[in-house]
Write a protein that holds these residues in place. Structure first.
Motif, PDB file in Angstrom:
ATOM      1  N   LYS A 159       0.854  -1.204   0.000  1.00  0.00           N
ATOM      2  CA  LYS A 159       0.000   0.000   0.000  1.00  0.00           C
ATOM      3  C   LYS A 159       0.883   1.245   0.000  1.00  0.00           C
ATOM      4  O   LYS A 159       1.958   1.244   0.587  1.00  0.00           O
ATOM      5  CB  LYS A 159      -0.899   0.021   1.242  1.00  0.00           C
ATOM      6  CG  LYS A 159      -1.882  -1.131   1.332  1.00  0.00           C
ATOM      7  CD  LYS A 159      -2.730  -0.959   2.584  1.00  0.00           C
ATOM      8  CE  LYS A 159      -3.829  -1.998   2.664  1.00  0.00           C
ATOM      9  NZ  LYS A 159      -3.334  -3.367   2.876  1.00  0.00           N
ATOM     10  N   VAL A 160       0.391   2.267  -0.648  1.00  0.00           N
ATOM     11  CA  VAL A 160       1.146   3.519  -0.664  1.00  0.00           C
ATOM     12  C   VAL A 160       1.006   4.214   0.688  1.00  0.00           C
ATOM     13  O   VAL A 160      -0.095   4.290   1.243  1.00  0.00           O
ATOM     14  CB  VAL A 160       0.617   4.425  -1.801  1.00  0.00           C
ATOM     15  CG1 VAL A 160       1.154   5.836  -1.666  1.00  0.00           C
ATOM     16  CG2 VAL A 160       1.024   3.843  -3.141  1.00  0.00           C
ATOM     17  N   CYS A 161       2.120   4.737   1.198  1.00  0.00           N
ATOM     18  CA  CYS A 161       2.058   5.364   2.540  1.00  0.00           C
ATOM     19  C   CYS A 161       2.899   6.630   2.612  1.00  0.00           C
ATOM     20  O   CYS A 161       3.437   6.953   3.654  1.00  0.00           O
ATOM     21  CB  CYS A 161       2.472   4.363   3.607  1.00  0.00           C
ATOM     22  SG  CYS A 161       4.164   3.814   3.468  1.00  0.00           S
ATOM     23  N   GLY A 162       3.007   7.341   1.516  1.00  0.00           N
ATOM     24  CA  GLY A 162       3.710   8.617   1.578  1.00  0.00           C
ATOM     25  C   GLY A 162       4.683   8.779   0.428  1.00  0.00           C
ATOM     26  O   GLY A 162       4.597   8.088  -0.588  1.00  0.00           O
ATOM     27  N   ALA A 163       5.598   9.719   0.608  1.00  0.00           N
ATOM     28  CA  ALA A 163       6.535  10.026  -0.474  1.00  0.00           C
ATOM     29  C   ALA A 163       7.764  10.724   0.088  1.00  0.00           C
ATOM     30  O   ALA A 163       7.748  11.258   1.198  1.00  0.00           O
ATOM     31  CB  ALA A 163       5.853  10.925  -1.512  1.00  0.00           C
ATOM     32  N   VAL A 164       8.799  10.703  -0.731  1.00  0.00           N
ATOM     33  CA  VAL A 164      10.021  11.437  -0.400  1.00  0.00           C
ATOM     34  C   VAL A 164      10.219  12.508  -1.460  1.00  0.00           C
ATOM     35  O   VAL A 164       9.918  12.287  -2.635  1.00  0.00           O
ATOM     36  CB  VAL A 164      11.231  10.467  -0.373  1.00  0.00           C
ATOM     37  CG1 VAL A 164      12.549  11.227  -0.430  1.00  0.00           C
ATOM     38  CG2 VAL A 164      11.183   9.598   0.868  1.00  0.00           C
ATOM     39  N   ALA A 195      14.302   5.107  -0.892  1.00  0.00           N
ATOM     40  CA  ALA A 195      13.695   6.277  -1.541  1.00  0.00           C
ATOM     41  C   ALA A 195      14.488   7.542  -1.239  1.00  0.00           C
ATOM     42  O   ALA A 195      14.677   8.390  -2.115  1.00  0.00           O
ATOM     43  CB  ALA A 195      12.243   6.429  -1.080  1.00  0.00           C
ATOM     44  N   ARG A 196      14.954   7.655  -0.008  1.00  0.00           N
ATOM     45  CA  ARG A 196      15.739   8.847   0.352  1.00  0.00           C
ATOM     46  C   ARG A 196      17.075   8.862  -0.392  1.00  0.00           C
ATOM     47  O   ARG A 196      17.574   9.919  -0.790  1.00  0.00           O
ATOM     48  CB  ARG A 196      15.952   8.902   1.859  1.00  0.00           C
ATOM     49  CG  ARG A 196      14.666   9.234   2.631  1.00  0.00           C
ATOM     50  CD  ARG A 196      14.881   9.154   4.136  1.00  0.00           C
ATOM     51  NE  ARG A 196      15.753  10.218   4.616  1.00  0.00           N
ATOM     52  CZ  ARG A 196      15.328  11.390   5.071  1.00  0.00           C
ATOM     53  NH1 ARG A 196      14.027  11.636   5.121  1.00  0.00           N
ATOM     54  NH2 ARG A 196      16.174  12.283   5.483  1.00  0.00           N
ATOM     55  N   MET A 244      15.017  24.592  -3.288  1.00  0.00           N
ATOM     56  CA  MET A 244      15.876  25.728  -2.980  1.00  0.00           C
ATOM     57  C   MET A 244      17.090  25.305  -2.161  1.00  0.00           C
ATOM     58  O   MET A 244      18.170  25.861  -2.313  1.00  0.00           O
ATOM     59  CB  MET A 244      15.088  26.807  -2.220  1.00  0.00           C
ATOM     60  CG  MET A 244      13.783  27.230  -2.880  1.00  0.00           C
ATOM     61  SD  MET A 244      13.945  27.647  -4.627  1.00  0.00           S
ATOM     62  CE  MET A 244      14.397  29.370  -4.530  1.00  0.00           C
ATOM     63  N   THR A 245      16.898  24.305  -1.273  1.00  0.00           N
ATOM     64  CA  THR A 245      17.997  23.951  -0.368  1.00  0.00           C
ATOM     65  C   THR A 245      18.610  22.585  -0.667  1.00  0.00           C
ATOM     66  O   THR A 245      19.720  22.298  -0.216  1.00  0.00           O
ATOM     67  CB  THR A 245      17.492  23.911   1.089  1.00  0.00           C
ATOM     68  OG1 THR A 245      16.525  22.835   1.193  1.00  0.00           O
ATOM     69  CG2 THR A 245      16.824  25.219   1.482  1.00  0.00           C
ATOM     70  N   GLY A 246      17.881  21.746  -1.379  1.00  0.00           N
ATOM     71  CA  GLY A 246      18.371  20.392  -1.642  1.00  0.00           C
ATOM     72  C   GLY A 246      18.096  19.422  -0.509  1.00  0.00           C
ATOM     73  O   GLY A 246      18.455  18.240  -0.587  1.00  0.00           O
ATOM     74  N   GLU A 247      17.472  19.884   0.575  1.00  0.00           N
ATOM     75  CA  GLU A 247      17.165  18.994   1.703  1.00  0.00           C
ATOM     76  C   GLU A 247      16.121  17.946   1.312  1.00  0.00           C
ATOM     77  O   GLU A 247      15.236  18.218   0.506  1.00  0.00           O
ATOM     78  CB  GLU A 247      16.586  19.802   2.878  1.00  0.00           C
ATOM     79  CG  GLU A 247      17.619  20.558   3.666  1.00  0.00           C
ATOM     80  CD  GLU A 247      16.961  21.281   4.837  1.00  0.00           C
ATOM     81  OE1 GLU A 247      17.406  21.061   5.962  1.00  0.00           O
ATOM     82  OE2 GLU A 247      16.006  22.048   4.599  1.00  0.00           O
ATOM     83  N   THR A 248      16.231  16.789   1.942  1.00  0.00           N
ATOM     84  CA  THR A 248      15.255  15.727   1.679  1.00  0.00           C
ATOM     85  C   THR A 248      14.113  15.822   2.689  1.00  0.00           C
ATOM     86  O   THR A 248      14.347  16.005   3.887  1.00  0.00           O
ATOM     87  CB  THR A 248      15.927  14.342   1.806  1.00  0.00           C
ATOM     88  OG1 THR A 248      17.083  14.328   0.967  1.00  0.00           O
ATOM     89  CG2 THR A 248      14.996  13.237   1.388  1.00  0.00           C
ATOM     90  N   LEU A 249      12.887  15.703   2.198  1.00  0.00           N
ATOM     91  CA  LEU A 249      11.703  15.730   3.069  1.00  0.00           C
ATOM     92  C   LEU A 249      10.955  14.405   2.934  1.00  0.00           C
ATOM     93  O   LEU A 249      10.892  13.833   1.839  1.00  0.00           O
ATOM     94  CB  LEU A 249      10.758  16.866   2.667  1.00  0.00           C
ATOM     95  CG  LEU A 249      11.284  18.296   2.804  1.00  0.00           C
ATOM     96  CD1 LEU A 249      10.325  19.277   2.141  1.00  0.00           C
ATOM     97  CD2 LEU A 249      11.470  18.663   4.260  1.00  0.00           C
ATOM     98  N   THR A 250      10.400  13.932   4.043  1.00  0.00           N
ATOM     99  CA  THR A 250       9.635  12.681   4.025  1.00  0.00           C
ATOM    100  C   THR A 250       8.193  12.959   4.427  1.00  0.00           C
ATOM    101  O   THR A 250       7.945  13.550   5.490  1.00  0.00           O
ATOM    102  CB  THR A 250      10.244  11.657   5.009  1.00  0.00           C
ATOM    103  OG1 THR A 250      11.612  11.448   4.654  1.00  0.00           O
ATOM    104  CG2 THR A 250       9.505  10.335   4.939  1.00  0.00           C
TER     105      THR A 250
END
Lengths: 82, 579
Positions: free
Chosen positions: B186-191, B436-437, B196-202
């Protein structure tokens, strides 16, 4: 070919509206001057969004767009045929 | 003249935990009409937290905003049966008729809802807010939306954006989603990465709506940022895509951003010329200059083989068109087309005084993510809306807009229903978080030699030639498939980025490469000509064998799995009657 032409530094207040709306992500706020700058000119798509949102009319966009890919520019051919 | 600015440009970001994680009920990727309507409907259905992410700004950079805002609403006064039949015929009987029927039947309610929220439409000098849709006999569209002094696509985007804000939707602009998360299928989110900053968000959620628009392969016409992002997200998860062989074509100026205007202008007497100053479209289509946009583009390709062009010209000197412009467009229309008219005049170029050079232009892929009536994909928890969802062949003005509104609210309501009935996915853990990250920033860590802009240029050289885009044949398609696969294999090793900007471009390049491969694969499979899809080696429409959809999905090991699915005409309202 010209696309976005100019951000007039005398008029720009560095509000960042143009940076925020640019769909192609080509604008940035200059870390030294604090004003908007064209960071990736070649990727401009001449959509006028920056010009429209600028509260001080600092942005100019030329209507002539860069060369765009279109069906008659090339034909897919065998390497042997050129 | 300066166009009106839209409403609030800046949107405050929603809550982000210290580890750059956002917990939400539903994640909506993309903030055009499909995304915003999804978010509103999900919140209206009782979800507490809905996060809306866009790689640009929320609403303001969307394809919907770039449009003129023309929308086909079928109100109680309009002849539903006639419109439904014409639309299905225009879509060459490949329509998802259940969706088209529901879309048209509920579109009047969508109009009323938006009116309650403050949207209204300017009337034409003859008292009606509608115009005929170019290339059709019966369909009509509302053309001049207004909201808080905003016009064009900005009006219809901002009216729903305000409603999402009022219901507590959380916005995250400038975030490029690079991969979906899953847990036990099941799908449960995304990365994603901050552009602008290149930071990774979850983003951790219990459902995801993909509303990332379609793919223009980086072409202009103000849709260069539609790069097939959602197609790849869905494909990587194993969802099917369909109708990928249909690539909407239109005509426009090669030098200026005049596109998608000639079908309306032709209804006011404007004409196409070949390089000898002769009318030519009637030789290839019985409707002549008033034919559907793709037929004009194909007529230009046919005329080229007979030595009639390029160049071609579009003559906007017709009195009716000039009057229409002065009385309606100049005063009341907004969008980049009117801006263009004014900028040209400032530079001493008057499109109403002499014919302009005109060419066929490829717009966006019509296909997309295959869903059911609930806008759910093959993957539990994954929904699609707007033009990321597979559309039916043949683009007409005003249809994509209403389809995005319809699929958006449908996806949002059904996602809320799904989420309210599903178990707490957080308890099961995420299967692919670290992978994914890692993939999100892979191009930044690569020391390869190819830059995204180079890849995008190569993709364009492969897909835009007219024997690949307008008049396909198996030999050319096979060569193009070989070329795109070579590019893909080189890219996997060599694609590199050295800034957050280039990182998102690298992902766009990967997304477009996959879209190109899907387009070419489906184009080769469909051995007939139908609508936007024209095969030089199979020139006839083959209703006996090809009233079918071509579905594509990830077959593993870099292969595309293909499936031919008959259109269930026996279950549909309108069956094909021959001819």
């Amino acid at each position: 070919m010209k696309v976005i032409q100019l951000i007039d530094t005398a008029l720009c207040k560095g509000c960042g509206s143009c940076v925020e709306v640019c769909p192609m992500d080509i604008l940035r706020i200059d870390t030294i001057s604090g004003l908007a700058k064209i960071a990736f000119l070649q990727e401009c798509q001449t959509c006028y969004q920056c010009m429209v949102v600028c509260p001080t009319d600092a942005v100019s966009v030329c209507p002539r767009r860069k060369k765009i890919p279109m069906p008659f520019n090339y034909k897919m051919e065998d390497d042997e045929n050129g | 003249m300066k166009l009106e600015s839209s409403g609030s440009i800046f949107t405050k970001r929603g809550r982000i935990a210290k580890d750059n994680t956002i917990d939400t009920d539903l994640l909506v990727i993309g903030s055009g009409l499909g995304g915003l309507w999804s978010a509103w409907a999900a919140l209206d259905s009782g979800l507490n937290r809905v996060a809306i992410v866009d790689k640009c700004s929320i609403g303001e950079s969307s394809q919907s905003k770039m449009s003129a805002g023309a929308t086909v609403y079928c109100t109680k006064r309009d002849p539903f049966d006639l419109w439904f039949k014409e639309l299905v015929e225009q879509q060459k009987y490949l329509s998802r008729q259940d969706m088209v029927e529901d879309m048209l039947k509920t579109s009047g309610q969508l109009l009323e809802k938006q009116k309650e929220w403050g949207l209204w439409y300017e009337k034409m000098p003859w008292g009606s807010p509608t115009l005929h849709v170019g290339g059709t006999k019966n369909l009509k569209m509302h053309v001049l939306p207004r909201y808080k002094g905003i016009g064009g696509g900005g009006a219809i985007v901002n009216v729903i954006k305000d409603q999402v804000l009022a219901k507590g939707g959380e916005f995250y602009s400038k975030v490029m989603i690079t991969g979906l998360l899953h847990s036990q299928g099941k799908v449960c989110g995304a990365v994603g990465v901050d552009r602008m900053t290149g930071e990774t968000l979850t983003f951790k959620s219990r459902g995801v709506v993909i509303a990332t628009a379609d793919c223009s392969f980086g072409n202009t016409g103000c849709i260069g940022h539609s790069t097939g992002d959602g197609y790849k997200l869905a494909y990587d998860m194993g969802a099917r895509l369909t109708n990928m062989e249909f690539w909407g074509s239109n005509t426009g100026s090669p030098q200026y951003s005049f596109e998608s205007i000639s079908d309306t202008a032709a209804n006011f007497g404007c004409r196409f010329y070949n390089n000898k100053g002769q009318y030519f479209t009637h030789k290839y289509t019985s409707a002549g200059d008033k034919a559907e946009p793709f037929k004009i583009a194909q007529a230009m390709a046919d005329e080229a083989e007979n030595g009639g062009g390029p160049p071609y010209y579009f003559d906007m000197r017709s009195l009716a068109w000039r009057l229409g412009y002065q009385l309606v467009l100049k005063r009341k229309m907004t969008g980049f087309v009117t801006q263009m008219f004014e900028e040209l005049k400032r530079q001493g170029i008057d499109p109403f005084e002499r014919p302009m050079e005109w060419v066929p232009l490829m717009r966006t892929i019509r296909g997309g993510i295959r869903t059911d009536m609930n806008c759910m994909t093959d993957i539990p928890g994954l929904f699609a809306a707007g033009t990321a969802q597979a559309l039916d062949p043949n683009g007409l003005n005003g249809i994509s807009t209403v389809r995005a509104m319809w699929s958006g609210q449908q996806a949002g309501r059904q996602a809320a229903r799904y989420i309210n009935g599903s178990y707490d996915i957080k308890a099961t853990g995420v299967d692919n978080l670290s992978e994914a990250r890692s993939l999100a920033v892979k191009p930044l860590k690569n020391s390869g030699a190819i830059k995204p802009v180079e890849v995008i240029g190569l993709i364009q050289m492969i897909v835009f030639p007219y024997n690949i885009s307008l008049k396909k044949d198996s030999k050319s398609l096979l060569m193009a498939i070989r070329a795109i696969r070579n590019l893909k294999s080189v890219m996997e090793i060599e694609l590199a980025a050295d800034s957050p900007h280039e990182l998102s471009k690298a992902h766009e390049a990967m997304n477009m490469t996959l879209t190109a491969e899907l387009y070419l694969t489906a184009s080769l499979l469909r051995e007939e000509s139908r609508g936007d899809h024209y095969r030089e080696d199979y020139q006839k429409t083959d209703n006996k064998n090809w009233l079918k959809w071509i579905n594509l999905k990830n077959g593993g090991n870099g292969n595309i799995a293909t499936e031919i699915e008959p259109v269930p005409l026996n279950k549909y309202k309108l069956d094909y009657r021959g001819g």
